[in-house]
Enzyme design. Structure first.
Site, PDB file in Angstrom:
ATOM      1  N   GLY A  26      26.077  22.855  36.508  1.00 41.81           N
ATOM      2  CA  GLY A  26      25.845  22.260  35.195  1.00 41.81           C
ATOM      3  C   GLY A  26      27.081  22.373  34.326  1.00 41.81           C
ATOM      4  O   GLY A  26      28.211  22.355  34.820  1.00 41.81           O
ATOM      5  N   HIS A 108      26.987  35.183  32.422  1.00 41.28           N
ATOM      6  CA  HIS A 108      26.232  35.768  31.311  1.00 41.28           C
ATOM      7  C   HIS A 108      25.477  36.959  31.880  1.00 41.28           C
ATOM      8  O   HIS A 108      25.056  36.957  33.030  1.00 41.28           O
ATOM      9  CB  HIS A 108      25.275  34.723  30.736  1.00 41.28           C
ATOM     10  CG  HIS A 108      24.419  35.195  29.603  1.00 41.28           C
ATOM     11  ND1 HIS A 108      24.867  36.051  28.627  1.00 41.28           N
ATOM     12  CD2 HIS A 108      23.124  34.924  29.289  1.00 41.28           C
ATOM     13  CE1 HIS A 108      23.900  36.269  27.753  1.00 41.28           C
ATOM     14  NE2 HIS A 108      22.823  35.604  28.150  1.00 41.28           N
TER      15      HIS A 108
END
Length: 327
Positions: A26, A108
């Site tokens: 993405g 993350h």
């Protein structure tokens, strides 16, 4: 004071003969994959055969495989999927096929900090988290610059986990701008808190409330939209370039005086107490539990609020202005 590391601290050779599988092609994953390939790394993409990501990666010239096959072939597995999707993909498609000593890299810290997945003790677990969206990771790289990043090591089974993280950060261009070492926990808490309190929560809510205040008191919605929303970029650019004090110095005396008068009235002790509550909710895992439980519902909080905002007068005003003004 944090130590900032640059290109001279990274040795790409540690990943030279490794196959890197990007799982999640993405916004962030695509930028990483393209930059890594341009830096000379061996990159493949794992995606569903019928998915948009597979088509996009193929168009970009990558060898694409099922997630299972990509995992089997790789020494470094990059998980750039949405946080809520990582557990299902990991347990169903990655864990049964990954090499025992594979390195897992996250952009993350959410999944590791909140333990939504449990990775093998034999694995290296590292993080390279750029401090901005994927399109900036890519555009700055192409401009021979870089986006700063945070790097962390959660598990160092090979004894070279930190070196791998720095080599990867170098490969996506972040060492050009500088990287800061942190922990999965610190990155997760700070990132979520700033998103919620300032960037994606606080600022938009203040924009909406200010717009509504002007319109309900008879002021033109077009002027309210431009002043409350569009001009935010002007101040954001000043903050980015000059910092808080530099921004204050660049605005008019009237604006500066009004800011010092009204700002503390808006952000008072009650607001600060709510900020403490938001931080505690992130630190103790309550936010993660609520988010993961709600994410699977057909009409969850994010979806319902997005629909509400899309139909708001603020949004309608913006759409009308786009048709008649150049923004």
């Amino acid at each position: 004071m944090a130590t900032i590391l640059y290109e001279d601290c990274a040795n790409r050779d540690i990943l030279k003969d490794k196959t890197i599988a990007v799982i999640g092609y993405g916004n962030q994953g695509r930028a990483h994959a393209l930059n890594l390939r341009d830096s000379g790394f061996s990159v493949i993409v794992g995606a569903r055969a019928d998915g948009a990501s597979n088509e996009k990666a193929s168009t970009d010239g990558f060898a694409t495989f099922s997630i299972e096959n990509a995992t089997e072939q790789s020494e470094l597995i990059v998980l750039t999927l949405p946080d809520e999707q990582i557990p299902k993909v990991y347990y169903e498609s990655i864990k049964p096929h990954a090499k025992p000593d594979a390195t897992y890299l996250f952009a993350h810290g959410f999944a590791i900090n909140y333990k939504t997945v449990t990775l093998p003790k034999t694995a290296d677990i590292i993080m390279v988290a750029p401090t901005g969206p994927g399109h900036q990771v890519r555009s700055l790289f192409l401009a021979h610059k870089g986006l700063p990043a945070l790097v962390a090591v959660e598990q160092n089974s090979s004894g070279q986990a930190r070196e791998k993280a720095l080599a990867y950060a170098d490969g996506i261009g972040s060492t050009r701008a500088g990287v800061i070492e942190t922990s999965f926990q610190e990155e997760t808490v700070v990132d979520l808190f700033c998103e919620q309190a300032v960037l994606c929560g606080g600022i938009p809510e203040l924009i909406k409330s200010s717009f509504d205040t002007l319109v309900k008191n008879g002021y033109q919605p077009e002027l309210a939209y431009i002043s409350c929303l569009k001009e935010v970029k002007l101040i954001a650019d000043l903050l980015f370039d000059r910092g808080l004090d530099g921004m204050r110095s660049a605005i008019s005396n009237t604006a500066r005086y009004g800011a010092y008068m009204t700002g503390p009235e808006l952000i008072d002790s009650r607001t600060r107490n709510r900020l403490d509550t938001a931080l505690e909710r992130i630190e103790n895992g309550e936010f993660a539990r609520i988010f993961l439980a709600d994410a699977t519902k057909p009409n969850n909080l994010a979806q319902s609020m997005q629909t509400e905002e899309k139909n708001s007068r603020l949004n309608r005003t913006g759409e009308e202005l786009k048709e008649s003004l150049i923004f």
